[in-house]
Write an enzyme that holds these catalytic residues in place. Structure first.
Site, mmCIF file in Angstrom:
data_model
loop_
_atom_site.group_PDB
_atom_site.id
_atom_site.type_symbol
_atom_site.label_atom_id
_atom_site.label_comp_id
_atom_site.label_asym_id
_atom_site.label_seq_id
_atom_site.Cartn_x
_atom_site.Cartn_y
_atom_site.Cartn_z
ATOM 1 N N ASN A 47 0.846 -1.193 0.000
ATOM 2 C CA ASN A 47 0.000 0.000 0.000
ATOM 3 C C ASN A 47 0.885 1.247 0.000
ATOM 4 O O ASN A 47 1.972 1.267 0.597
ATOM 5 C CB ASN A 47 -1.025 -0.004 1.126
ATOM 6 C CG ASN A 47 -0.472 -0.335 2.496
ATOM 7 O OD1 ASN A 47 0.586 -0.932 2.628
ATOM 8 N ND2 ASN A 47 -1.206 0.051 3.523
ATOM 9 N N ILE A 48 0.397 2.271 -0.707
ATOM 10 C CA ILE A 48 1.130 3.531 -0.867
ATOM 11 C C ILE A 48 0.157 4.659 -0.532
ATOM 12 O O ILE A 48 -0.807 4.888 -1.285
ATOM 13 C CB ILE A 48 1.665 3.671 -2.313
ATOM 14 C CG1 ILE A 48 2.543 2.458 -2.674
ATOM 15 C CG2 ILE A 48 2.439 4.982 -2.465
ATOM 16 C CD1 ILE A 48 2.910 2.357 -4.140
ATOM 17 N N GLU A 49 0.395 5.316 0.614
ATOM 18 C CA GLU A 49 -0.553 6.321 1.097
ATOM 19 C C GLU A 49 -0.180 7.717 0.587
ATOM 20 O O GLU A 49 0.857 7.929 -0.039
ATOM 21 C CB GLU A 49 -0.605 6.258 2.628
ATOM 22 C CG GLU A 49 -1.087 4.886 3.081
ATOM 23 C CD GLU A 49 -1.308 4.754 4.563
ATOM 24 O OE1 GLU A 49 -0.782 5.573 5.333
ATOM 25 O OE2 GLU A 49 -2.030 3.815 4.957
ATOM 26 N N CYS A 58 -4.047 0.655 -2.483
ATOM 27 C CA CYS A 58 -3.875 -0.548 -1.673
ATOM 28 C C CYS A 58 -2.845 -1.493 -2.295
ATOM 29 O O CYS A 58 -2.546 -1.418 -3.493
ATOM 30 C CB CYS A 58 -5.192 -1.307 -1.566
ATOM 31 S SG CYS A 58 -6.458 -0.453 -0.655
ATOM 32 N N GLU A 60 -3.126 -4.671 -2.995
ATOM 33 C CA GLU A 60 -3.681 -5.539 -4.044
ATOM 34 C C GLU A 60 -3.693 -4.825 -5.378
ATOM 35 O O GLU A 60 -3.313 -5.377 -6.422
ATOM 36 C CB GLU A 60 -5.130 -5.942 -3.701
ATOM 37 C CG GLU A 60 -5.310 -6.668 -2.379
ATOM 38 C CD GLU A 60 -5.564 -5.723 -1.221
ATOM 39 O OE1 GLU A 60 -4.866 -4.698 -1.113
ATOM 40 O OE2 GLU A 60 -6.449 -6.034 -0.413
ATOM 41 N N CYS A 91 -10.373 -4.287 0.705
ATOM 42 C CA CYS A 91 -11.414 -3.253 0.670
ATOM 43 C C CYS A 91 -12.292 -3.412 -0.580
ATOM 44 O O CYS A 91 -11.967 -4.170 -1.503
ATOM 45 C CB CYS A 91 -10.776 -1.865 0.711
ATOM 46 S SG CYS A 91 -10.161 -1.294 -0.878
ATOM 47 N N CYS A 94 -10.638 -2.703 -4.068
ATOM 48 C CA CYS A 94 -9.774 -3.794 -4.553
ATOM 49 C C CYS A 94 -10.608 -4.985 -5.023
ATOM 50 O O CYS A 94 -10.259 -5.645 -6.001
ATOM 51 C CB CYS A 94 -8.804 -4.225 -3.461
ATOM 52 S SG CYS A 94 -7.538 -2.990 -3.171
HETATM 53 O O1 LIG Z 1 -6.761 -5.152 1.994
HETATM 54 C C1 LIG Z 1 -6.313 -4.030 2.268
HETATM 55 C C2 LIG Z 1 -6.831 -3.228 3.308
HETATM 56 C C3 LIG Z 1 -6.243 -2.000 3.559
HETATM 57 N N1 LIG Z 1 -5.181 -1.581 2.806
HETATM 58 C C4 LIG Z 1 -4.491 -0.326 3.131
HETATM 59 C C5 LIG Z 1 -5.078 0.976 2.682
HETATM 60 C C6 LIG Z 1 -4.458 1.938 3.693
HETATM 61 O O2 LIG Z 1 -3.137 2.277 3.303
HETATM 62 C C7 LIG Z 1 -4.356 1.115 4.957
HETATM 63 C C8 LIG Z 1 -5.456 1.389 5.964
HETATM 64 O O3 LIG Z 1 -6.703 1.300 5.343
HETATM 65 O O4 LIG Z 1 -4.374 -0.227 4.542
HETATM 66 C C9 LIG Z 1 -4.657 -2.352 1.785
HETATM 67 O O5 LIG Z 1 -3.667 -2.006 1.159
HETATM 68 N N2 LIG Z 1 -5.281 -3.538 1.529
HETATM 69 ZN ZN LIG Z 2 -8.069 -2.067 -1.257
#
Ligand SMILES: O=c1ccn([C@H]2C[C@H](O)[C@@H](CO)O2)c(=O)[nH]1
Ligand SMILES: [Zn+2]
Length: 136
Positions: A47-49, A58, A60, A91, A94
């Site tokens: 994941n890359i915020e 996310c 995935e 989520c 995804c």
């Molecule tokens: O299946 C998931 C669930 C959450 N996130 C990430 C999104 C965000 O960066 C952090 C919190 O929601 O987790 C994912 O990458 N995949």
């Molecule tokens: Zn997701």
């Protein structure tokens, strides 16, 4: 060990390795994913915020978009992992992207860093997904 089991172990290792690559200054919740292509290649993702939270990608979707951007569009298996009590739950965004690029019966292994595992499929994750066939 069956060769498929070996591939799944490799996917789990690669998804877990991605936890260190996650860019999570806001949630501090790293997620890792590893996607197996039909031709045996593995694309991993984290994941890359973003300071603008809604722009977060996310793990995935990172893995899927990396693969698609390299010309791969047929997938056999996805592993997702995170630091969760039970198997991680993808989520809604995804789940919809998975439904776009992966067959309904493609296995998805949801796991965590404690070794809990839940084997599911793309259609179980999003029953009744909106698809291109619905646009008639
Ligand atoms: O299946 C998931 C669930 C959450 N996130 C990430 C999104 C965000 O960066 C952090 C919190 O929601 O987790 C994912 O990458 N995949
Ligand atoms: Zn997701």
């Amino acid at each position: 060990m069956h060769s498929t089991d070996q591939k799944v172990e490799e996917l789990i290792t690669k998804a877990t390795d991605m936890l260190e690559k996650a860019y999570v200054p806001y949630s501090h919740f790293p997620v890792g994913a590893a996607l197996l292509t039909k031709d045996g290649e593995i694309f991993s993702g984290c994941n890359i915020e973003n300071a603008s939270f809604g722009l977060t990608n996310c793990a995935e979707r990172t893995a899927i978009f990396k693969a698609v951007s390299e010309g791969k569009k047929v997938f056999d298996y996805l592993v997702v992992t995170g630091d969760t009590d039970g198997p991680i739950s993808p989520c809604g965004a995804c789940r919809q992207v998975l439904a776009e690029f992966c067959g309904p019966d493609m296995p998805v292994l949801l796991t965590n860093n404690k070794g809990n595992k839940q084997l599911t499929t793309v259609s179980e994750l999003l029953p009744g997904a909106f698809k291109s066939e619905d646009m008639v």
